[in-house]
Design an enzyme around this catalytic site. Structure first.
Site, short mmCIF file in Angstrom:
data_model
loop_
_atom_site.label_atom_id
_atom_site.label_comp_id
_atom_site.label_asym_id
_atom_site.label_seq_id
_atom_site.Cartn_x
_atom_site.Cartn_y
_atom_site.Cartn_z
CG ASP A 165 -1.79 7.11 1.89
OD1 ASP A 165 -1.09 8.13 1.82
OD2 ASP A 165 -2.69 6.84 1.07
CG ASP A 224 -2.07 0.94 1.13
OD1 ASP A 224 -2.13 1.71 0.14
OD2 ASP A 224 -2.91 0.94 2.03
#
Length: 257
Positions: free
Chosen positions: A43, A41
């Site tokens: 963030d 991912d």
């Protein structure tokens, strides 16, 4: 008896005395050498954010909550049960015998939301104001969501990456090490391309896309993993959607659904 005997056969006596043979233990050990594909991912995974971001989200969501969510209109359901002894009403602990049903928060993004929810509940209780917990949760969640939807968090981070993004050199080192060992990498994030591109350029450099075999932005997780109705679309260098029909995902390109 068989389980007790197995535990004693596998572990030293001094360790056995500390373990409950009737309990279940998880073995999370894994050889990363055997893993050929790594997914990330963006963030709070590739981009680690400073704690200074949390008060910004809290304050913005609080302002949105006060300005836009004055009425109590909607209900929610699907609460998750969590361990007793960890529940709070506002800022006060809830006795276990009440057996509350509360929402389970699972990631670092939830910290400002938990703080705002606790403060609002504490304010209502402290001023003897009646409220419906489901309505309040819905309004606080919507306020936090608006901080992201309106791009406020992206603006703060882009304006001062040195302040908000931590350990970019470590991200660069990990990605390069994986690629150097022949691993395949993919990135799937809910964040928009322009935001991810600026952050990755800051941490890794202008050629960051060459490290990944697949890059997907604005993925709308978690529904991304289950909704197969939306086709992939390619983005150009400026992040604009293209009309090409996508039959395969190419390295160095950016996609969304």
């Amino acid at each position: 008896q068989d389980m007790r005997r197995l535990v004693h056969d596998l572990l030293p006596p001094e360790v056995c005395s500390l373990l409950n043979p009737a309990a279940i233990y998880a073995n999370n050990e894994i050889s990363l050498r055997d893993v050929e594909v790594y997914g990330f991912d963006y963030d709070y995974t590739l981009a680690q954010y400073a704690d200074a971001l949390h008060p910004e989200i809290f304050s913005a969501a609080r302002d949105i909550l006060i300005e836009h969510y004055k009425s109590l209109l909607m209900k929610i359901d699907a609460f998750h049960y969590v361990q007793l002894g960890t529940a709070y009403r506002g800022l006060q602990p809830v006795p276990d015998e009440e057996g509350p049903s509360i929402k389970q928060f699972m990631d670092i993004f939830s910290l400002p939301e938990m703080a705002l929810l606790s403060c609002v509940v504490d304010y209502f209780l402290g001023h003897s104001l009646e409220f419906d917990q489901a309505h309040l949760y819905k309004d606080v969640t919507d306020a936090i969501r608006d901080v992201h939807v309106k791009g406020l968090m992206y603006q703060w981070i882009e304006q001062d990456m040195e302040k908000y993004i931590l350990r970019g050199d470590e991200t660069f080192a990990v990605l390069n090490r994986l690629v150097a060992h022949g691993k395949q990498l993919f990135l799937i994030t809910n964040s928009p391309f322009s935001f991810v591109d600026k952050g990755m350029r800051h941490m890794v450099g202008p050629d960051w896309r060459q490290l990944f075999d697949v890059v997907i932005v604005q993925a709308d997780k978690p529904s991304f993993f289950t909704d197969r109705r939306k086709p992939f679309r390619k983005l150009d260098e400026k992040g604009s959607l293209q009309w090409d029909r996508i039959t395969r995902l190419e390295k160095g390109k950016i996609y969304r659904q």
